[in-house]
Design a protein around this motif. Structure first.
Motif, mmCIF file in Angstrom:
data_model
loop_
_atom_site.group_PDB
_atom_site.id
_atom_site.type_symbol
_atom_site.label_atom_id
_atom_site.label_comp_id
_atom_site.label_asym_id
_atom_site.label_seq_id
_atom_site.Cartn_x
_atom_site.Cartn_y
_atom_site.Cartn_z
ATOM 1 N N GLY A 165 0.792 -1.224 0.000
ATOM 2 C CA GLY A 165 0.000 0.000 0.000
ATOM 3 C C GLY A 165 0.824 1.275 0.000
ATOM 4 O O GLY A 165 0.340 2.325 -0.439
ATOM 5 N N ALA A 166 2.079 1.213 0.471
ATOM 6 C CA ALA A 166 2.901 2.420 0.576
ATOM 7 C C ALA A 166 3.096 3.127 -0.772
ATOM 8 O O ALA A 166 2.954 4.359 -0.842
ATOM 9 C CB ALA A 166 4.247 2.089 1.210
ATOM 10 N N PRO A 167 3.417 2.412 -1.861
ATOM 11 C CA PRO A 167 3.567 3.117 -3.138
ATOM 12 C C PRO A 167 2.283 3.800 -3.589
ATOM 13 O O PRO A 167 2.330 4.902 -4.162
ATOM 14 C CB PRO A 167 3.970 2.000 -4.116
ATOM 15 N N ALA A 168 1.138 3.167 -3.339
ATOM 16 C CA ALA A 168 -0.128 3.784 -3.723
ATOM 17 C C ALA A 168 -0.333 5.087 -2.965
ATOM 18 O O ALA A 168 -0.673 6.128 -3.555
ATOM 19 C CB ALA A 168 -1.280 2.823 -3.455
ATOM 20 N N ALA A 169 -0.126 5.054 -1.648
ATOM 21 C CA ALA A 169 -0.287 6.263 -0.842
ATOM 22 C C ALA A 169 0.698 7.348 -1.284
ATOM 23 O O ALA A 169 0.337 8.524 -1.428
ATOM 24 C CB ALA A 169 -0.085 5.940 0.639
ATOM 25 N N ALA A 170 1.962 6.948 -1.512
ATOM 26 C CA ALA A 170 2.978 7.916 -1.922
ATOM 27 C C ALA A 170 2.672 8.515 -3.290
ATOM 28 O O ALA A 170 2.916 9.697 -3.537
ATOM 29 C CB ALA A 170 4.353 7.247 -1.931
ATOM 30 N N LEU A 171 2.125 7.712 -4.182
ATOM 31 C CA LEU A 171 1.793 8.205 -5.520
ATOM 32 C C LEU A 171 0.589 9.140 -5.502
ATOM 33 O O LEU A 171 0.469 10.004 -6.384
ATOM 34 C CB LEU A 171 1.553 7.030 -6.471
ATOM 35 N N PHE A 172 -0.317 8.984 -4.528
ATOM 36 C CA PHE A 172 -1.407 9.955 -4.379
ATOM 37 C C PHE A 172 -0.817 11.347 -4.164
ATOM 38 O O PHE A 172 -1.227 12.329 -4.788
ATOM 39 C CB PHE A 172 -2.310 9.591 -3.198
ATOM 40 N N GLY A 173 0.144 11.428 -3.241
ATOM 41 C CA GLY A 173 0.800 12.707 -3.003
ATOM 42 C C GLY A 173 1.637 13.142 -4.187
ATOM 43 O O GLY A 173 1.658 14.321 -4.552
ATOM 44 N N GLY A 174 2.323 12.186 -4.825
ATOM 45 C CA GLY A 174 3.164 12.507 -5.971
ATOM 46 C C GLY A 174 2.382 13.074 -7.135
ATOM 47 O O GLY A 174 2.867 13.960 -7.856
ATOM 48 N N ALA A 175 1.158 12.611 -7.330
ATOM 49 C CA ALA A 175 0.334 13.107 -8.439
ATOM 50 C C ALA A 175 0.001 14.579 -8.247
ATOM 51 O O ALA A 175 -0.024 15.351 -9.222
ATOM 52 C CB ALA A 175 -0.941 12.277 -8.534
ATOM 53 N N TYR A 176 -0.248 14.998 -6.995
ATOM 54 C CA TYR A 176 -0.549 16.400 -6.746
ATOM 55 C C TYR A 176 0.686 17.278 -6.973
ATOM 56 O O TYR A 176 0.584 18.392 -7.483
ATOM 57 C CB TYR A 176 -1.064 16.569 -5.318
ATOM 58 N N VAL A 177 1.856 16.768 -6.579
ATOM 59 C CA VAL A 177 3.088 17.521 -6.810
ATOM 60 C C VAL A 177 3.360 17.649 -8.306
ATOM 61 O O VAL A 177 3.772 18.708 -8.794
ATOM 62 C CB VAL A 177 4.271 16.841 -6.096
ATOM 63 N N ALA A 178 3.114 16.572 -9.045
ATOM 64 C CA ALA A 178 3.306 16.614 -10.499
ATOM 65 C C ALA A 178 2.366 17.634 -11.138
ATOM 66 O O ALA A 178 2.742 18.341 -12.078
ATOM 67 C CB ALA A 178 3.075 15.231 -11.095
ATOM 68 N N ALA A 179 1.129 17.713 -10.619
ATOM 69 C CA ALA A 179 0.188 18.689 -11.162
ATOM 70 C C ALA A 179 0.638 20.113 -10.882
ATOM 71 O O ALA A 179 0.394 21.024 -11.683
ATOM 72 C CB ALA A 179 -1.200 18.460 -10.570
#
Length: 419
Positions: free
Chosen positions: A96-110
């Motif tokens: 689950g850690a990559p999924a949670a981290a990618l949620f935050g990463g998607a906002y930073v990418a935006a």
């Protein structure tokens, strides 16, 4: 006993574990499913959180041990049950850690651009940050979590209070545009946002007086989570209405403060993600050490299982497996949805076995045991909602049984703490 977790720190860890990344997108997903009637689903999930949180707090207070739910399962049902539930939690965290981290990463990418590359680099940075924070032990990670929780609460209150003056009663009509039956599917969507009440039980022995302090910390967390979730959900429906985007928190902040949406959204996402991952890494690391101590994992893992000790070996395994999961996601293009559902399947089993153990262990006639009965019924319902993704848990369970067969050994049960 070495004291490393205070009541505020314990509350902050629970808030981070439960509030999680769900607040970023769940209000929109639930509203898309049931319209304004999704507020009923939010209220129902808050109500169901009360017996679930009370059950795990009662178990942690009565049986304070690094094994957490695995300890309760062993005391109630034996070593095999403990191995299965322990593995289900321990190995769910790196998935689950990559999924949670990618949620935050998607906002930073935006906010910054760079697309998938930026999201993946941000995710890797978040995973590294929580690993380093937990290498100092729960005293350090607890202080980190307290600071994160304070910032997060301030951010969510700001989003709600500044946006509410823009609320319109017209956004409540029609109240159930997809029919009243849509409330059930909306509640199923919200399950992800209410997971986490079991995460801090592995740290129960690190409180000064677990029987007093853990229920207090859980109670504080329950009130804070309920207020914030209901406030954000209500503000999203009343202020944004049917036109809300997939990032309602960012929209609320933009409406209320007039600020730029993407940087605000990225900051919120990073705070939420760090809080969630920090709590789960701390709990999983301690649990892994206890599993090594009890024979459900090789004895190499056992260092750090004692109260106040730092389970660095177990933590590094969690971090390494999480990194491997992230690499697999990057190489295959796997979306976060599959990781979320696989992780949820593991946690459903944890809730099911944990609440069943509570029914068996907690004294009859007490409110704690009554809460356990309700929690068990809720876990059965969650098992139905999870569907075939629970099959991933079956693979982990098989590995746990094989490990217990080769490494298992007799372990003295943890006595109940009565004072």
């Amino acid at each position: 006993m070495l004291v490393v977790i205070t009541v505020p720190q314990g509350a902050a860890l629970s808030i981070g574990a439960v509030l999680g990344t769900g607040v970023i997108a769940l209000p929109a997903l639930a509203a898309q499913t049931a319209g304004p009637a999704s507020l009923i689903a939010w209220a129902a999930l808050v109500a169901l959180s009360v017996p679930l949180a009370a059950t795990f707090a009662a178990l942690g207070a009565r049986y304070p041990d690094a094994g957490g739910v695995a300890t309760y399962a062993r005391t109630a049902f034996g070593r095999r049950a403990a191995a299965v539930v322990g593995w289900s939690f321990y190995f769910a965290v790196p998935v689950g850690a990559p999924a949670a981290a990618l949620f935050g990463g998607a906002y930073v990418a935006a906010a910054l651009g760079g697309g998938t590359r930026t999201a993946l680099l941000t995710a890797a940075g978040l995973m590294l940050a929580v690993t380093v924070g937990n290498l100092g032990g729960v005293r350090v990670s607890g202080r980190l979590q307290l600071g994160l929780a304070a910032l997060l609460i301030a951010l969510l209150l700001t989003a709600t209070l500044t946006a509410l003056p823009h609320a319109r009663a017209a956004n409540l009509h029609p109240f159930a545009p997809h029919g009243w039956w849509a409330i059930g599917p909306a509640a199923a969507v919200l399950v992800w946002g209410f997971a986490g009440w079991e995460a801090v039980t592995s740290l129960a022995a690190d409180f000064r007086r677990p029987r007093r302090d853990l229920p207090r910390a859980t109670g504080i967390a329950l009130v804070v989570v309920a207020v914030l979730y209901l406030a954000i959900a209500a503000a999203s429906v009343l202020v944004l209405g049917p036109s809300m985007s997939d990032a309602p928190l960012a929209e609320l902040l933009a409406v209320g403060t007039g600020g730029r949406v993407r940087p605000i959204a990225a900051a919120a996402a990073l705070l939420l993600t760090l809080g969630t991952m920090n709590a789960y890494y701390a709990g999983a690391a301690k649990l892994g050490a206890a599993l090594g101590r009890d024979g459900a994992l090789p004895a190499w893992f056992a260092r750090g299982a004692a109260p106040g000790a730092v389970p660095r070996r177990s933590l590094l395994v969690v971090a390494l497996l999480g990194a491997v999961s992230l690499v697999v996601v990057a190489a295959t293009g796997t979306g976060t949805r599959a990781l979320v559902l696989l992780t949820s399947g593991c946690f459903v089993l944890v809730y099911l076995v944990g609440s069943a153990a509570a029914v068996r262990l907690l004294p009859r006639g007490t409110w704690a045991r009554r809460c356990a009965v309700v929690a068990f019924a809720s876990a059965v319902a969650l098992l139905v909602v999870t569907g075939w993704y629970v099959l991933g848990t079956a693979v982990i369970a098989a590995g746990a049984l094989l490990s217990e067969k080769y490494f298992g050994r007799a372990v003295e049960p943890v006595p109940a703490r009565l004072s």
